[in-house]
Design an enzyme around this catalytic site. Structure first.
Site, PDB file in Angstrom:
ATOM      1  N   VAL A   1      -6.134   1.453   1.442  1.00  0.00           N
ATOM      2  CA  VAL A   1      -4.954   0.907   2.133  1.00  0.00           C
ATOM      3  C   VAL A   1      -3.665   1.351   1.429  1.00  0.00           C
ATOM      4  O   VAL A   1      -3.638   1.459   0.203  1.00  0.00           O
ATOM      5  CB  VAL A   1      -5.052  -0.643   2.130  1.00  0.00           C
ATOM      6  CG1 VAL A   1      -3.833  -1.283   2.774  1.00  0.00           C
ATOM      7  CG2 VAL A   1      -6.318  -1.085   2.857  1.00  0.00           C
TER       8      VAL A   1
ATOM      9  N   THR B   1      -4.931   5.043  11.954  1.00  0.00           N
ATOM     10  CA  THR B   1      -6.169   5.447  12.611  1.00  0.00           C
ATOM     11  C   THR B   1      -6.884   4.228  13.215  1.00  0.00           C
ATOM     12  O   THR B   1      -7.508   4.327  14.276  1.00  0.00           O
ATOM     13  CB  THR B   1      -7.069   6.283  11.659  1.00  0.00           C
ATOM     14  OG1 THR B   1      -8.006   7.011  12.440  1.00  0.00           O
ATOM     15  CG2 THR B   1      -7.793   5.441  10.629  1.00  0.00           C
TER      16      THR B   1
ATOM     17  N   LYS C   1      -6.634  10.896   7.495  1.00  0.00           N
ATOM     18  CA  LYS C   1      -6.045  12.247   7.491  1.00  0.00           C
ATOM     19  C   LYS C   1      -5.455  12.551   6.120  1.00  0.00           C
ATOM     20  O   LYS C   1      -5.093  11.633   5.364  1.00  0.00           O
ATOM     21  CB  LYS C   1      -4.976  12.412   8.574  1.00  0.00           C
ATOM     22  CG  LYS C   1      -3.706  11.555   8.395  1.00  0.00           C
ATOM     23  CD  LYS C   1      -2.591  12.237   7.622  1.00  0.00           C
ATOM     24  CE  LYS C   1      -1.423  11.317   7.362  1.00  0.00           C
ATOM     25  NZ  LYS C   1      -0.842  11.237   6.098  1.00  0.00           N
TER      26      LYS C   1
ATOM     27  N   GLY D   1      -4.620   5.193   7.136  1.00  0.00           N
ATOM     28  CA  GLY D   1      -5.678   4.207   7.393  1.00  0.00           C
ATOM     29  C   GLY D   1      -5.294   3.197   8.471  1.00  0.00           C
ATOM     30  O   GLY D   1      -6.077   2.919   9.378  1.00  0.00           O
TER      31      GLY D   1
ATOM     32  N   ALA E   1      -2.183   4.211   1.203  1.00  0.00           N
ATOM     33  CA  ALA E   1      -2.620   5.294   0.323  1.00  0.00           C
ATOM     34  C   ALA E   1      -2.120   6.674   0.753  1.00  0.00           C
ATOM     35  O   ALA E   1      -2.384   7.667   0.092  1.00  0.00           O
ATOM     36  CB  ALA E   1      -4.147   5.313   0.287  1.00  0.00           C
ATOM     37  N   GLY E   2      -1.428   6.755   1.901  1.00  0.00           N
ATOM     38  CA  GLY E   2      -0.991   8.062   2.404  1.00  0.00           C
ATOM     39  C   GLY E   2      -2.073   8.770   3.197  1.00  0.00           C
ATOM     40  O   GLY E   2      -2.024   9.979   3.406  1.00  0.00           O
ATOM     41  N   LEU E   3      -3.058   7.988   3.673  1.00  0.00           N
ATOM     42  CA  LEU E   3      -4.196   8.576   4.401  1.00  0.00           C
ATOM     43  C   LEU E   3      -4.244   8.109   5.864  1.00  0.00           C
ATOM     44  O   LEU E   3      -5.240   8.344   6.558  1.00  0.00           O
ATOM     45  CB  LEU E   3      -5.515   8.206   3.702  1.00  0.00           C
ATOM     46  CG  LEU E   3      -5.648   8.697   2.252  1.00  0.00           C
ATOM     47  CD1 LEU E   3      -6.905   8.130   1.606  1.00  0.00           C
ATOM     48  CD2 LEU E   3      -5.677  10.220   2.198  1.00  0.00           C
TER      49      LEU E   3
ATOM     50  N   ASP F   1       2.153   8.678  13.040  1.00  0.00           N
ATOM     51  CA  ASP F   1       0.881   9.378  12.773  1.00  0.00           C
ATOM     52  C   ASP F   1      -0.208   9.054  13.794  1.00  0.00           C
ATOM     53  O   ASP F   1      -1.264   9.685  13.794  1.00  0.00           O
ATOM     54  CB  ASP F   1       0.320   8.930  11.406  1.00  0.00           C
ATOM     55  CG  ASP F   1       1.045   9.567  10.247  1.00  0.00           C
ATOM     56  OD1 ASP F   1       1.689  10.611  10.449  1.00  0.00           O
ATOM     57  OD2 ASP F   1       0.950   9.018   9.136  1.00  0.00           O
TER      58      ASP F   1
HETATM   59  O1  C5P Z   1       6.222   5.736  11.874  1.00  0.00           O
HETATM   60  P1  C5P Z   1       5.691   5.001  10.676  1.00  0.00           P
HETATM   61  O2  C5P Z   1       5.679   3.520  10.867  1.00  0.00           O
HETATM   62  O3  C5P Z   1       4.411   5.548  10.179  1.00  0.00           O
HETATM   63  O4  C5P Z   1       6.754   5.278   9.507  1.00  0.00           O
HETATM   64  C1  C5P Z   1       6.890   4.464   8.360  1.00  0.00           C
HETATM   65  C2  C5P Z   1       8.258   4.683   7.713  1.00  0.00           C
HETATM   66  O5  C5P Z   1       8.351   6.014   7.197  1.00  0.00           O
HETATM   67  C3  C5P Z   1       9.435   4.569   8.676  1.00  0.00           C
HETATM   68  O6  C5P Z   1       9.916   3.252   8.731  1.00  0.00           O
HETATM   69  C4  C5P Z   1      10.477   5.504   8.077  1.00  0.00           C
HETATM   70  O7  C5P Z   1      11.176   4.845   7.058  1.00  0.00           O
HETATM   71  C5  C5P Z   1       9.632   6.585   7.423  1.00  0.00           C
HETATM   72  N1  C5P Z   1       9.498   7.797   8.259  1.00  0.00           N
HETATM   73  C6  C5P Z   1      10.584   8.669   8.392  1.00  0.00           C
HETATM   74  N2  C5P Z   1      10.441   9.782   9.184  1.00  0.00           N
HETATM   75  C7  C5P Z   1       9.272  10.045   9.822  1.00  0.00           C
HETATM   76  C8  C5P Z   1       8.169   9.187   9.697  1.00  0.00           C
HETATM   77  C9  C5P Z   1       8.322   8.066   8.887  1.00  0.00           C
HETATM   78  O8  C5P Z   1      11.657   8.445   7.821  1.00  0.00           O
HETATM   79  N3  C5P Z   1       9.201  11.139  10.587  1.00  0.00           N
END
Ligand code: C5P
Length: 314
Positions: free
Chosen positions: A100, A109, A11, A106, A102-104, A141
């Site tokens: 990896v 998904t 994404k 990965g 990368a903000g996508l 995500d």
């Molecule tokens: O939920 P996910 O593991 O993808 O999030 C990674 C990190 O990004 C979290 O540990 C948190 O520090 C930050 N995050 C956040 N607020 C969100 C999503 C992610 O602060 N809504």
């Protein structure tokens, strides 16, 4: 069936606004997410044992519990212990094509594909919203990755409202091979620098999320106005990632100079993407940016918007 082969799209964020803090330590967000047809391929095999095993030959992909795909399978075994006892464990083979860290999304998904694949393999018949509820326990995500397409995401990123499908938008993506940005670092740094501007009360947070629902980007998406969409790209996390990584800022400038519809960093980066109307334009942009940057460490991918979330490979 004893094995399934699934495609798991990456994404990009067309929009990412950080609204405020949440009691659970995460951030309240308003995002517009878009699936692209750059996919990992995930194969699941019933292995007849009581274990979960990950196979992947990409150096940056862990094979243990720190891999979200592993945790997704583990979650299914604890949620459905009787079915697990009947069908046994799974081998998960990950053909990693999405860059990896990368903000996508990965990793997210891949986890989404494991949840969908195990639902099929164990004949659980879960609805999409039941699959997404399970997914939300693992990462913000992952619920979006299950459904894919174009959607507004609020809350932690797990509350989804589908938007009309967009067609025929091409995406050029670029990332420095050795550069990875931690999502947790990006959000934490943003909090340190910008929390004085956070909305604090529930009413203001809800009002801002509603504004995004009826805002100019969503309007441009409804009208399939690609030029407008590209002008309205926005990502608050650029404010912390670009100053820390000037080479990402430079890359973004090189894309902007290449005459694209619009360019932006995706998620917490460091991937930068640019939108074009045609594949020929996308190829020309890649060539131009490659030449302007002249960096052997820079990798490129060409993709297209897709309506697909996790799907079986035919
Ligand atoms: O939920 P996910 O593991 O993808 O999030 C990674 C990190 O990004 C979290 O540990 C948190 O520090 C930050 N995050 C956040 N607020 C969100 C999503 C992610 O602060 N809504």
């Amino acid at each position: 069936m004893r094995s399934y082969s699934l495609l798991a799209p990456a994404k990009i964020n067309l929009y990412l606004e950080i609204l405020g803090d949440r009691a659970d330590g995460y951030h309240e967000l308003a995002m517009v997410l878009q699936s692209i047809d750059l996919c990992d391929r995930i194969e699941l095999y019933a292995n007849g044992t009581d274990t979960i095993r990950i196979h992947c030959d990409h150096a940056q992909v862990p094979l243990d519990k720190s891999n979200l795909a592993y945790r997704a399978a583990e979650l299914m075994t604890t949620q459905f212990p009787k079915v697990f006892a009947k069908f046994g464990g799974v081998d998960i083979e990950i053909d990693k094509r999405i860059p990896v860290a990368a903000g996508l999304a990965g990793g997210s998904t891949d986890a989404a594909a494991v949840i969908v694949g195990i639902d099929l393999m164990w004949q659980l018949g879960l609805t999409q919203s039941e699959l997404q509820e399970l997914a939300a326990q693992l990462g913000s995500d992952i619920p979006f990755c299950i459904a894919g397409g174009t959607a507004i995401a609020t809350g932690r990123g797990e509350k989804l409202s589908p938007l009309p499908d967009l067609d025929q938008v091409y995406v050029v993506l670029a990332k420095y091979r050795d550069l990875a940005v931690s999502t947790a670092w990006a959000y934490q740094t943003y909090r340190q620098q910008f929390n004085s501007s956070y909305l604090v009360d529930t009413t203001s947070l809800e009002a801002r999320a509603t504004q995004v629902h009826s805002g100019p980007l969503v309007n441009a998406i409804a009208h399939k106005d690609n030029t407008k969409i590209a002008q309205l790209l926005h990502n608050d996390l650029e404010k912390v990632v670009l100053p820390k990584y000037p080479q990402v800022q430079q890359l973004r400038e090189a894309f902007a100079a290449a005459g694209v519809l619009g360019t932006m960093m995706s998620g917490s980066g460091p991937t930068v993407f640019a939108l074009t109307e045609t594949r020929t334009q996308a190829e020309a942009v890649q060539k131009q940016v490659e030449a302007a940057m002249n960096q052997p460490n820079l990798e490129f991918w060409l993709a297209q918007f897709t309506h697909n979330g996790i799907h079986i490979e035919h």
